[in-house]
Motif scaffolding. Sequence first.
Motif: not given
Length: 428
Positions: A367-368, A370-386
């Motif tokens: 979070q520090d 890349i920012g919290r918003t980007a980190a949360l979108w990253g979590c969603s993207a990893v789940i979708v791609l996997l």
Amino acid sequence: MVRAVPPWAGRNYLLLTGATVIANLGSSGALIATAFAVLAAGGSATDVGLVAAARTLPLIFFLLIGGAVADRLPRHRVMVAANALSCVSQGLFALLVLAGEPQLWQMALLAALGGTGQAFFAPASEGMVLASVSGDQAGRAFAVFRMGMNGANIGGAALGGALVAAIGPGWVLAVDSAAFALAAALRAFLDVSGVPERAPGGGMLHDLRDGWREVASRPWLWAVVVQFSLVNAMVSAAEAVYGPLVAEQHLGGPGPWGLALAAFGAGTVGGALLMTRVTPRRMLLTGALCVFPLALPSAALAVPLPAAGLTAIMFGTGIAVEVFAVMWMTALHQEIPEDKFSRVSSYDWLGSLAMVPLATALAGPVQDLIGRTAALWGCSAVIVLLTAAVLCVPDVRRLTRRTRPEPAAGAPASRAAEAAEPDTAGAE
């Protein structure tokens, strides 16, 4: 005359379900009591995290050993012994808190004993509930079991929070100890007369290698285990670290966040109820498609959606998670040989938990960076791609449900008559 229970719910099934409901009622409240016990002793939020980690690390470390032991010894005895260890650890924890001024290292040590008990209990239990039923009713039986378990988790958390406020965390921990004792007593009465004797293995390492070969030889199995090692990590980072921060800054504090988590729990009960009504033929395909919604809570927190929208998404996600859980355990029950089931289950549990401590530890630094918003979108993207990658595995799309003759309602747990119990959601 109307039967009080369905015809497929025999004695073993009722004992196992009752024991799990009792144990989960106590354990859900004890999680809250443990945190408040640390805070009441003057601990910080970091100390709360340390005690939680003290429980998780031995759980991860001993899982594979627990799976090998459960495939060597009668599983119900391993479950009873593990419950007894949890009873003792929680009882000592309660005495420590009630006596006043518990030390951090003492609480961490007792939490570690509880985690060790869970490491031996979980693989042994994965093979008992569905072992008490068989054939076409196995999925329905597991769904009803999960409905009781999830309902106990929700009720236990609500009751535990109220009791901590009313009588203090020490007494709630004592109640949890008593719940483990009662659960162990119920499991001791399981009828295992039909379980065949297991031949001696070639040693612990041989057994572990044999279990690994069982996992590695099935692409659908190792693909989902790898998938959930990262999916669970992303979900844990979002819900354990980012969720409370978003709630504090944008949703109105812990109240709306607690409501959203409660909606997720209610969704799991709804999903279990749904699975008592439907029996999809392509089990893993159905389950894998239901993993996609796990990306939605992270995305909702990234926006962030209002509390009402987040609550609705969490409810729907709970339904989807439960559908996956039932489909996954039904597939394992159908495909994995009985004498190797606990070892396979231990690898499944290890994959589900191994990355969670690392993900929650790195959530703040990420979070520090890349920012919290980007980190949360990253979590969603990893789940979708996997999840999309897992759907590319042919066996995931093709594995279908087989039907079997129904056994007698009171049939003992064996795996020509035997099957399996949960959870990538982790039961007790």
